[in-house]
Design a protein around this motif. Sequence first.
Motif, PDB file in Angstrom:
ATOM      1  N   ARG A 154     120.647 -96.826  38.494  1.00 20.06           N
ATOM      2  CA  ARG A 154     120.472 -98.281  38.435  1.00 20.06           C
ATOM      3  C   ARG A 154     120.224 -98.659  36.985  1.00 20.06           C
ATOM      4  NH1 ARG A 154     116.824-101.299  42.739  1.00 20.06           N
ATOM      5  NH2 ARG A 154     118.760-100.892  43.869  1.00 20.06           N
ATOM      6  N   VAL A 155     120.888 -99.744  36.534  1.00 19.39           N
ATOM      7  CA  VAL A 155     120.754-100.223  35.160  1.00 19.39           C
ATOM      8  C   VAL A 155     120.057-101.576  35.183  1.00 19.39           C
ATOM      9  CG1 VAL A 155     121.969-100.819  33.047  1.00 19.39           C
ATOM     10  CG2 VAL A 155     122.855 -98.982  34.504  1.00 19.39           C
ATOM     11  N   LEU A 156     118.964-101.679  34.417  1.00 18.07           N
ATOM     12  CA  LEU A 156     118.162-102.909  34.375  1.00 18.07           C
ATOM     13  C   LEU A 156     117.965-103.333  32.929  1.00 18.07           C
ATOM     14  CD1 LEU A 156     115.335-101.757  36.844  1.00 18.07           C
ATOM     15  CD2 LEU A 156     117.381-103.047  37.436  1.00 18.07           C
ATOM     16  N   ASN A 157     117.640-104.638  32.733  1.00 20.71           N
ATOM     17  CA  ASN A 157     117.236-105.081  31.406  1.00 20.71           C
ATOM     18  C   ASN A 157     115.729-104.923  31.261  1.00 20.71           C
ATOM     19  OD1 ASN A 157     116.088-107.244  32.786  1.00 20.71           O
ATOM     20  ND2 ASN A 157     117.714-108.683  32.202  1.00 20.71           N
ATOM     21  N   GLN A 158     115.184-105.362  30.137  1.00 23.41           N
ATOM     22  CA  GLN A 158     113.758-105.165  29.876  1.00 23.41           C
ATOM     23  C   GLN A 158     112.871-105.957  30.819  1.00 23.41           C
ATOM     24  OE1 GLN A 158     114.564-105.866  25.536  1.00 23.41           O
ATOM     25  NE2 GLN A 158     112.886-104.410  25.296  1.00 23.41           N
ATOM     26  N   GLN A 159     113.436-106.991  31.441  1.00 22.43           N
ATOM     27  CA  GLN A 159     112.686-107.773  32.429  1.00 22.43           C
ATOM     28  C   GLN A 159     112.866-107.213  33.837  1.00 22.43           C
ATOM     29  OE1 GLN A 159     114.729-109.415  30.000  1.00 22.43           O
ATOM     30  NE2 GLN A 159     112.825-109.432  28.793  1.00 22.43           N
ATOM     31  N   LYS A 160     113.459-106.030  33.919  1.00 26.16           N
ATOM     32  CA  LYS A 160     113.715-105.315  35.171  1.00 26.16           C
ATOM     33  C   LYS A 160     114.672-106.082  36.083  1.00 26.16           C
ATOM     34  CE  LYS A 160     111.283-101.754  34.161  1.00 26.16           C
ATOM     35  NZ  LYS A 160     110.246-101.157  35.010  1.00 26.16           N
ATOM     36  N   GLN A 161     115.573-106.847  35.467  1.00 28.21           N
ATOM     37  CA  GLN A 161     116.624-107.509  36.233  1.00 28.21           C
ATOM     38  C   GLN A 161     117.879-106.649  36.206  1.00 28.21           C
ATOM     39  OE1 GLN A 161     116.726-111.099  33.893  1.00 28.21           O
ATOM     40  NE2 GLN A 161     115.548-112.248  35.408  1.00 28.21           N
ATOM     41  N   PRO A 162     118.628-106.611  37.326  1.00 24.35           N
ATOM     42  CA  PRO A 162     119.828-105.759  37.375  1.00 24.35           C
ATOM     43  C   PRO A 162     120.899-106.237  36.400  1.00 24.35           C
ATOM     44  CG  PRO A 162     119.699-107.146  39.332  1.00 24.35           C
ATOM     45  CD  PRO A 162     118.394-107.306  38.611  1.00 24.35           C
ATOM     46  N   MET A 163     121.591-105.281  35.795  1.00 20.67           N
ATOM     47  CA  MET A 163     122.674-105.551  34.850  1.00 20.67           C
ATOM     48  C   MET A 163     124.005-105.331  35.570  1.00 20.67           C
ATOM     49  SD  MET A 163     121.131-106.305  31.974  1.00 20.67           S
ATOM     50  CE  MET A 163     122.369-106.037  30.730  1.00 20.67           C
TER      51      MET A 163
ATOM     52  N   THR B 268     135.169 -94.606  30.454  1.00 17.54           N
ATOM     53  CA  THR B 268     134.473 -95.370  31.484  1.00 17.54           C
ATOM     54  C   THR B 268     134.786 -94.785  32.857  1.00 17.54           C
ATOM     55  OG1 THR B 268     134.573 -97.386  30.157  1.00 17.54           O
ATOM     56  CG2 THR B 268     134.179 -97.640  32.515  1.00 17.54           C
ATOM     57  N   VAL B 269     133.733 -94.412  33.592  1.00 18.96           N
ATOM     58  CA  VAL B 269     133.909 -93.826  34.926  1.00 18.96           C
ATOM     59  C   VAL B 269     133.354 -94.714  36.022  1.00 18.96           C
ATOM     60  CG1 VAL B 269     133.964 -91.451  34.076  1.00 18.96           C
ATOM     61  CG2 VAL B 269     131.769 -92.498  34.647  1.00 18.96           C
ATOM     62  N   ALA B 270     132.565 -95.725  35.675  1.00 12.75           N
ATOM     63  CA  ALA B 270     132.017 -96.625  36.701  1.00 12.75           C
ATOM     64  C   ALA B 270     131.491 -97.886  36.028  1.00 12.75           C
ATOM     65  CB  ALA B 270     130.902 -95.946  37.490  1.00 12.75           C
ATOM     66  N   ARG B 271     131.312 -98.921  36.871  1.00 11.04           N
ATOM     67  CA  ARG B 271     130.645-100.148  36.451  1.00 11.04           C
ATOM     68  C   ARG B 271     129.592-100.498  37.494  1.00 11.04           C
ATOM     69  NH1 ARG B 271     132.349-102.438  32.120  1.00 11.04           N
ATOM     70  NH2 ARG B 271     134.418-101.978  31.307  1.00 11.04           N
ATOM     71  N   THR B 272     128.493-101.043  37.025  1.00 12.89           N
ATOM     72  CA  THR B 272     127.407-101.369  37.942  1.00 12.89           C
ATOM     73  C   THR B 272     127.754-102.591  38.785  1.00 12.89           C
ATOM     74  OG1 THR B 272     126.351-102.672  36.213  1.00 12.89           O
ATOM     75  CG2 THR B 272     125.648-100.387  36.445  1.00 12.89           C
ATOM     76  N   ASN B 273     127.246-102.596  40.053  1.00  9.66           N
ATOM     77  CA  ASN B 273     127.470-103.730  40.938  1.00  9.66           C
ATOM     78  C   ASN B 273     126.412-104.800  40.706  1.00  9.66           C
ATOM     79  OD1 ASN B 273     125.147-102.816  42.226  1.00  9.66           O
ATOM     80  ND2 ASN B 273     126.267-101.816  43.892  1.00  9.66           N
ATOM     81  N   GLU B 274     126.338-105.776  41.627  1.00 13.37           N
ATOM     82  CA  GLU B 274     125.415-106.896  41.400  1.00 13.37           C
ATOM     83  C   GLU B 274     123.949-106.487  41.470  1.00 13.37           C
ATOM     84  OE1 GLU B 274     126.532-107.081  45.807  1.00 13.37           O
ATOM     85  OE2 GLU B 274     127.416-106.497  43.903  1.00 13.37           O
ATOM     86  N   GLN B 275     123.657-105.332  42.075  1.00 12.28           N
ATOM     87  CA  GLN B 275     122.280-104.817  42.081  1.00 12.28           C
ATOM     88  C   GLN B 275     122.003-103.901  40.892  1.00 12.28           C
ATOM     89  OE1 GLN B 275     124.054-104.619  45.245  1.00 12.28           O
ATOM     90  NE2 GLN B 275     123.146-106.618  45.678  1.00 12.28           N
ATOM     91  N   GLY B 276     123.000-103.741  40.028  1.00 14.11           N
ATOM     92  CA  GLY B 276     122.855-102.851  38.884  1.00 14.11           C
ATOM     93  C   GLY B 276     123.075-101.391  39.213  1.00 14.11           C
ATOM     94  N   ASP B 277     123.586-101.098  40.422  1.00 14.88           N
ATOM     95  CA  ASP B 277     123.732 -99.719  40.874  1.00 14.88           C
ATOM     96  C   ASP B 277     125.102 -99.149  40.524  1.00 14.88           C
ATOM     97  OD1 ASP B 277     121.198 -99.873  41.978  1.00 14.88           O
ATOM     98  OD2 ASP B 277     121.956-100.508  43.946  1.00 14.88           O
ATOM     99  N   PHE B 278     125.144 -97.832  40.361  1.00 14.29           N
ATOM    100  CA  PHE B 278     126.410 -97.131  40.178  1.00 14.29           C
ATOM    101  C   PHE B 278     126.311 -95.743  40.796  1.00 14.29           C
ATOM    102  CE2 PHE B 278     123.884 -95.834  36.526  1.00 14.29           C
ATOM    103  CZ  PHE B 278     124.147 -94.467  36.415  1.00 14.29           C
ATOM    104  N   THR B 279     127.473 -95.197  41.122  1.00 15.86           N
ATOM    105  CA  THR B 279     127.573 -93.826  41.627  1.00 15.86           C
ATOM    106  C   THR B 279     128.758 -93.163  40.938  1.00 15.86           C
ATOM    107  OG1 THR B 279     126.692 -94.464  43.794  1.00 15.86           O
ATOM    108  CG2 THR B 279     127.879 -92.365  43.654  1.00 15.86           C
ATOM    109  N   ILE B 280     128.526 -91.948  40.394  1.00 20.66           N
ATOM    110  CA  ILE B 280     129.596 -91.223  39.711  1.00 20.66           C
ATOM    111  C   ILE B 280     129.605 -89.777  40.175  1.00 20.66           C
ATOM    112  CG2 ILE B 280     129.586 -92.686  37.668  1.00 20.66           C
ATOM    113  CD1 ILE B 280     127.905 -90.598  36.256  1.00 20.66           C
TER     114      ILE B 280
ATOM    115  N   LEU C  49     118.167-101.141  29.554  1.00 18.06           N
ATOM    116  CA  LEU C  49     118.896-101.529  28.344  1.00 18.06           C
ATOM    117  C   LEU C  49     118.101-102.575  27.574  1.00 18.06           C
ATOM    118  CD1 LEU C  49     122.621-101.823  29.505  1.00 18.06           C
ATOM    119  CD2 LEU C  49     121.450 -99.873  28.480  1.00 18.06           C
ATOM    120  N   ARG C  50     118.001-102.379  26.269  1.00 16.37           N
ATOM    121  CA  ARG C  50     117.314-103.325  25.399  1.00 16.37           C
ATOM    122  C   ARG C  50     118.331-104.173  24.647  1.00 16.37           C
ATOM    123  NH1 ARG C  50     115.065-101.413  21.271  1.00 16.37           N
ATOM    124  NH2 ARG C  50     115.999 -99.331  21.254  1.00 16.37           N
TER     125      ARG C  50
END
Length: 799
Positions: free
Chosen positions: A28-37, A48-60, A93-94
């Motif tokens: 899961r990818v989040l910003n510094q405010q812990k919001q999904p990216m 590039t092997v994946a892109r995060t969904n609306e929850q910031g999740d990815f699977t590779i 991510l910052r």
Amino acid sequence: MKRIFILLAMSSIFIIATSAQTGTIKGRVLNQQKQPMTGASVQINGKTVARTNEQGDFTINCQGEKTQIRVSFIGFLTTTSSVTCNGQTEIILREQVNELEAVETTTGIGLRKSQLEQPVSVAQLRETELKRGNGLFLDDALNGNVPGIIMQRRSHSGGQQFNIRGYGNGIGIRGVNGNFDSQGSKTYLNGIPVTDAEGITVLDDIDYASVENAEITKGPSGTLYGLAIAGVINLQMQKAPREKTSVSQDVMTGSYGLLRTTTRLSIGGKNSSVLLSYGHQNFDGYMNHTEARKDFMNFMGEFILNNKQNISTYVGYSNSYDARNGELTKAQYANFDYSGNPAYIKNNAHSAVSTFRAGISHSYQFASGISNTTTLFGSAQNTDQSSAGGWTDKNPLNYGLRSVFNTNFTLGNQVTLNGITGLELQQMKAITIGYAMGTDNTNPTGYNVITSVRSDQVTSNGTGSYFTHWTLGLQNELSISAGIGISNQNLKLDDRLWALTNNTPGNTKLKTYANQYNGLISPSFAINKRIGKNLSVYASYATGYKAPVSANILIATTGQLNTGLRPEKGTQFEMGSKCNLFNGKLFYTIAFFQAKFNNKFTTVAVPNPANTATLYTYIVNAGTLNNKGIEFLAKYTLLQSSNGFIRSLRPFVNFTYANFKYENYAYQRVGKDISNKDSLITENYSGKQVAGTPKFVWNAGADIETSVGLYGNINYHHRGSMPFTSDGLNTTNAFNLINAKIGLKRNFGKWGIDAYTGINNLAGKQYYYMVFVNQMPDSYLPAPNKANYFSGINLSYTF
């Protein structure tokens, strides 16, 4: 063609079936405010092997005990992490202060790659570059920031054209270049072709101040874009930020009666966003008969349906009017006589364009590494233009689709395969009516009026492009790319006035004129080597075509078809390097290229029996443009601080050296021979510098930002002299421009303000917006030769 796609599909199935997959990583990818990216790029070995969904999740997929992954998102620092196979990870991510650390582009094809991974010259302009001046004109941004390209315009915001690496525009009556439309390159707006189905691009209706991103691919681009012999410009309109709702009002004023207002409503939700803007622009003109106005409306919408699919939409309307006072002669320009061309002014010369353009894109993730984006688009346009030669009405309707499959596979240890396979189809129906103009006898001192119909033509044109492009990522940061594109074009022209002069027994002049150009094959090949994390070198070969437009296939005087006309072909060899040094403070690109354009169109004159005048002209394939050059661009963060008064100071520089020459290039005309008799004369330009292209162009400047919100920039533009007739006997003078801007951007609670003022041509130098090539005595379209000013303010409120 079916066999090609069947083979590609079978190859993909085979690869999927045989790929070694020993585990997965969930993250899961989040910003510094812990919001999904949403949409962050996850890479392995630079691919590039994946892109995060609306929850910031990815699977590779993964192999071995540990896998090194790289996560990036525009505006944020790229993060590298070593993750255990079959494990889970959370990555924060910052926001990045230095935008140069991860310069990324989408290349208009659905994939996002860093500059270091692309074996091709791709320039990206963002807000910094697009807004250095008043932000109203794309030529300001391109000419100042992109080496190898010159953009010109005939009026305040009309008649815009691209010259990319020496390939100019269309063809003209004097054999080499045309000055009235843009051909050879393709332009896209939010994935929608602005270029019509026969390859002509009209840019008058686009509101560039609403553009937030521009990507320019230089050189033949037939593999991915079909009939694009010179290059491709991808424009992206502003979008609403996620989870933020705001309203804003812009007001800009400037010299010569410039007034622009823009109102925006931005609504960003968790899974959807909508931006609606409306604006009006007015300009009184810096010369007689150069006033302009524009009204525009844009709608951008993005909607995430689920973790597999999303929809984006664009709807735009524009109504623009630009008066023309004609081009100045060489003598007028030299004497600062900006009164204009009397024949243009008497005919009330102008360009009026109303355009409705819409598109809807659907993206679907079938599985990990397999996705599709399909765009349906259409545009309707109404244009009326007048010049010294008369009046023309044109009403084209364009529609079509572009569908692209992106495939990303892991084949083994540090070996990946990425593919792009798709098609683009477009049709155009158009009615074009030409009129003669004469004196208005009710008002003899006023403008001329339409007096008779000269032509009434209905055209039906279509293009189809099919392409596939694959990149094999190998160990040691080496990648090999290869692709092929196949393009077809058909043209059909119906003469609605045929019966007026041809309705007689035995007449052989055709009512309908048609031609086809099929099987135009454009291969490409490239190799890219990353040396460490911050340096890459590459070499590439690319091809592309430009097919004739409908007006080229008919010899109007005789009614014969110009069936022997072959499409122009472009081939380009390029090698270069890209680099991020000193922890991302210095970014540079350098490219050495040779672009050859063969079978260039030119004009043959047919004399009368007495050899005293030209009966008519027609188009033939002539010689070659052999364009060799060097392009360099560098940006450096000289000063950067998170707590000092000066937050950043970033100088930049770019230059172009162009050694562009004609080869085996000749055309014919009627003129005086050595005994002063009218005769058919052959003009041979072989070995001479290509007209309309300066040998040297360079830019330098700096951007500054402070802790209190003050910002500013200054830039210096030098354009060297150039011939504007192919015989080299007429050349422009070199010119230098200095432009500057200063502003204040602050937030006060929910309110935001951005106030600025700027000055163009600070030193008051004489220069031109455009020079007509090979159309003497008509030559210069001058720009204001005095310093001119602009000021503006943006107020926004966030709910």
